[in-house]
Design a protein around this motif. Structure first.
Motif, PDB file in Angstrom:
ATOM      1  N   VAL A 152       1.882  -9.436 -12.131  1.00 23.52           N
ATOM      2  CA  VAL A 152       1.652 -10.028 -10.814  1.00 23.52           C
ATOM      3  C   VAL A 152       2.496  -9.325  -9.754  1.00 23.52           C
ATOM      4  N   GLY A 153       3.765  -9.067 -10.067  1.00 24.10           N
ATOM      5  CA  GLY A 153       4.646  -8.411  -9.113  1.00 24.10           C
ATOM      6  C   GLY A 153       4.166  -7.012  -8.746  1.00 24.10           C
ATOM      7  N   ALA A 154       3.694  -6.251  -9.733  1.00 27.90           N
ATOM      8  CA  ALA A 154       3.197  -4.900  -9.467  1.00 27.90           C
ATOM      9  C   ALA A 154       1.950  -4.940  -8.593  1.00 27.90           C
ATOM     10  N   ASP A 155       1.050  -5.878  -8.872  1.00 36.60           N
ATOM     11  CA  ASP A 155      -0.162  -6.008  -8.052  1.00 36.60           C
ATOM     12  C   ASP A 155       0.170  -6.330  -6.600  1.00 36.60           C
ATOM     13  N   LEU A 156       1.055  -7.279  -6.383  1.00 38.83           N
ATOM     14  CA  LEU A 156       1.391  -7.685  -5.016  1.00 38.83           C
ATOM     15  C   LEU A 156       2.066  -6.541  -4.258  1.00 38.83           C
ATOM     16  N   ALA A 157       2.928  -5.790  -4.916  1.00 30.61           N
ATOM     17  CA  ALA A 157       3.570  -4.663  -4.250  1.00 30.61           C
ATOM     18  C   ALA A 157       2.544  -3.609  -3.842  1.00 30.61           C
ATOM     19  N   ASN A 158       1.510  -3.425  -4.655  1.00 31.44           N
ATOM     20  CA  ASN A 158       0.493  -2.422  -4.340  1.00 31.44           C
ATOM     21  C   ASN A 158      -0.411  -2.840  -3.181  1.00 31.44           C
ATOM     22  N   VAL A 159      -0.514  -4.134  -2.923  1.00 30.10           N
ATOM     23  CA  VAL A 159      -1.247  -4.574  -1.727  1.00 30.10           C
ATOM     24  C   VAL A 159      -0.622  -3.930  -0.492  1.00 30.10           C
ATOM     25  N   THR A 167      -0.830  11.202   7.810  1.00 30.11           N
ATOM     26  CA  THR A 167      -0.635  12.591   7.398  1.00 30.11           C
ATOM     27  C   THR A 167      -0.952  12.737   5.913  1.00 30.11           C
ATOM     28  N   VAL A 168      -1.122  13.972   5.483  1.00 29.07           N
ATOM     29  CA  VAL A 168      -1.337  14.228   4.056  1.00 29.07           C
ATOM     30  C   VAL A 168      -0.139  13.748   3.242  1.00 29.07           C
ATOM     31  N   ALA A 169       1.057  13.980   3.754  1.00 32.71           N
ATOM     32  CA  ALA A 169       2.264  13.542   3.040  1.00 32.71           C
ATOM     33  C   ALA A 169       2.258  12.033   2.827  1.00 32.71           C
ATOM     34  N   HIS A 170       1.849  11.268   3.839  1.00 35.95           N
ATOM     35  CA  HIS A 170       1.788   9.811   3.716  1.00 35.95           C
ATOM     36  C   HIS A 170       0.817   9.418   2.602  1.00 35.95           C
ATOM     37  N   VAL A 171      -0.359  10.039   2.576  1.00 38.32           N
ATOM     38  CA  VAL A 171      -1.354   9.710   1.558  1.00 38.32           C
ATOM     39  C   VAL A 171      -0.821  10.008   0.163  1.00 38.32           C
ATOM     40  N   LEU A 172      -0.185  11.160  -0.001  1.00 41.20           N
ATOM     41  CA  LEU A 172       0.317  11.551  -1.319  1.00 41.20           C
ATOM     42  C   LEU A 172       1.463  10.652  -1.776  1.00 41.20           C
ATOM     43  N   PHE A 177       1.507   8.181  -5.044  1.00 43.72           N
ATOM     44  CA  PHE A 177       2.550   8.244  -6.068  1.00 43.72           C
ATOM     45  C   PHE A 177       3.196   6.879  -6.296  1.00 43.72           C
ATOM     46  N   VAL A 178       3.550   6.194  -5.212  1.00 45.58           N
ATOM     47  CA  VAL A 178       4.200   4.879  -5.347  1.00 45.58           C
ATOM     48  C   VAL A 178       3.252   3.872  -5.985  1.00 45.58           C
ATOM     49  N   ALA A 179       1.980   3.898  -5.567  1.00 39.20           N
ATOM     50  CA  ALA A 179       0.992   2.967  -6.130  1.00 39.20           C
ATOM     51  C   ALA A 179       0.843   3.181  -7.630  1.00 39.20           C
ATOM     52  N   GLN A 180       0.773   4.430  -8.058  1.00 41.68           N
ATOM     53  CA  GLN A 180       0.642   4.703  -9.484  1.00 41.68           C
ATOM     54  C   GLN A 180       1.928   4.402 -10.242  1.00 41.68           C
TER      55      GLN A 180
END
Length: 423
Positions: free
Chosen positions: A82-89, A105-110, A114-117
């Motif tokens: 649950v905690g991981a899901d909420l952080a990814n929102v 920017t491209v850097a923001h997307v990358l 990375f953080v989401a994964q």
């Protein structure tokens, strides 16, 4: 002690909640899997930077996979998920927000990818141990097939829909859907009535901060079991080599569609290319429990991996859209048979107290290393050799996976199963 509800899975309300949560999250992830590389490609025009989006899918597993397994075996798995899901929102939601504000920017997307994964790595570590506790070991194969089967339908429909949507919507706008699906998944997992960890694990969680030595010891226990178990070890190496080939394809899929097949980066033909994995997933999920009963896990891998390698090479070498689409169905079936079979096997033979650690270690090696190396190699080779030559070179590693399989202990394991007397 956690109890498992008897009877058919479809009659189990807690499994239905779990199943719905996984498929909801998968829907959003499929949207992002198509939209994010398109977003990077449209901003940068670079095949190398586009390939990085695929690299970042697996790199967090390489960095955090072993530790996430310890977390999954020590802490309450439901709370971790649950905690991981909420952080990814929040994490995924920053991408469309930045686009609307004119600062993307491209850097923001990358970084967001990375953080989401990375967060998903901890979700997945808990999830590996949660499913056998929820449904019981005897129903793990059925449960995985149920999840992968409908997941295959989503693989079929969602990428095609995204391809059409990209003709009228910006890819950053589509990421809103992924953020919302993480929220729905968190709410559904939280609503599961039964525990996803045993009483022993929940008691152990109180002493989590006992130091790095204890954590490293837990990690070694999982790695020791994986390496000493011939079947688990063999499937892990095969998975790493097959993942390298699959990552090579996915890393270059967007520029390959554009520059080799000539279908661009939007529209129905672009979407259909990605959707063919869905057809393969549906067939693989339908075939897995039937083939397991007939040939067993070792023989199933030995039969499927050469088909995966051959079909992958056909896809990589053709310049004809229709041939690529047809070959991708065969590749998707065989590739995902190997994946589902390996996952089910690990969950069936691993002791309960090692479930998260062994499965995350296996996934780190087979997916974290294989997928990361394959994506990085594809991006680098594309810059030097061009998209088509790079695609063929990386996908050809699937042949090495097939060769290793037939030289591995799986042949002996398969022979022993066939020779064993039936009762």
């Amino acid at each position: 002690m956690t109890t498992t509800a008897p009877g058919r899975l479809r009659a189990d309300p807690d499994f239905r909640r779990y199943w719905t949560a996984r498929l909801t999250s998968l829907t959003g992830s499929l949207v992002t899997a198509v939209a994010m590389p398109v977003l990077v490609y449209r901003i940068s025009g670079s095949p190398g930077l586009t390939a990085l989006t695929t690299t970042l899918e697996a790199l967090p597993y390489l960095l955090f996979g072993l530790f996430s397994g310890v977390v999954g075996d020590r802490l309450d798995r439901k709370r971790v998920m649950v905690g991981a899901d909420l952080a990814n929102v929040v994490v995924i939601g920053t991408v469309p927000l930045a686009w609307w504000l004119g600062h993307l920017t491209v850097a923001h997307v990358l970084v967001a990818g990375f953080v989401a994964q990375s967060l998903f790595t901890f979700f997945d570590g808990a999830n590996f141990g949660a499913l056998p506790v929820l449904v019981g070991r005897e129903r793990v194969g059925e449960a995985n097939a149920a999840i992968w089967g409908v997941g295959g339908l989503l693989d079929l429909c969602v990428p095609a829909a995204v391809g059409l949507a990209l003709a009228v919507l910006h890819p950053a706008d589509l990421l809103v859907l992924d953020a919302l699906t993480f929220l729905v998944s968190a709410l559904l997992v939280r609503s599961i009535g039964r525990a996803l960890s045993t009483a022993r694990e929940r008691a152990a969680s109180a002493g989590f901060a006992v130091g790095a030595r204890s954590v490293l010891a837990d990690i070694r226990d999982g790695q020791r079991f994986l390496w000493r178990h011939a079947g688990v070890r063999s499937n892990t190496v095969i998975g790493a080599l097959q993942s390298l080939a699959g990552a090579g394809f996915m890393a270059l899929a967007v520029p390959w569609c554009d520059r080799v097949l000539g279908v661009g980066t939007s529209g129905w033909r672009f979407g259909v290319v990605f959707s063919m994995w869905g057809v393969g997933g549906i067939l693989a999920a339908w075939l897995t429990p039937r083939l397991l009963r007939r040939v067993g896990t070792a023989r199933l891998t030995l039969l499927a991996i050469p088909v995966s390698a051959t079909a992958g090479l056909v896809v990589a070498t053709t310049t004809t859209w229709l041939v690529a689409v047809i070959a991708m169905v065969g590749w998707g079936v065989a590739y995902q048979l190997v994946v589902i079979n390996s996952l089910t096997y690990r969950q069936q033979v691993t002791p309960e107290h090692l479930l998260s650690r062994v499965n995350t270690a296996g996934r780190m090696l087979s997916w974290g290393i294989g997928w990361t190396v394959g994506a990085l190699a594809a991006g680098g080779l594309a810059n030097e050799w061009g998209v088509r030559r790079a695609m063929v070179s990386v996908v050809a590693v699937g042949v090495l996976a097939a060769a290793y399989a037939w030289l591995s202990p799986l042949r002996r394991i398969a022979h022993e199963r066939e020779a064993a007397p039936t009762t």
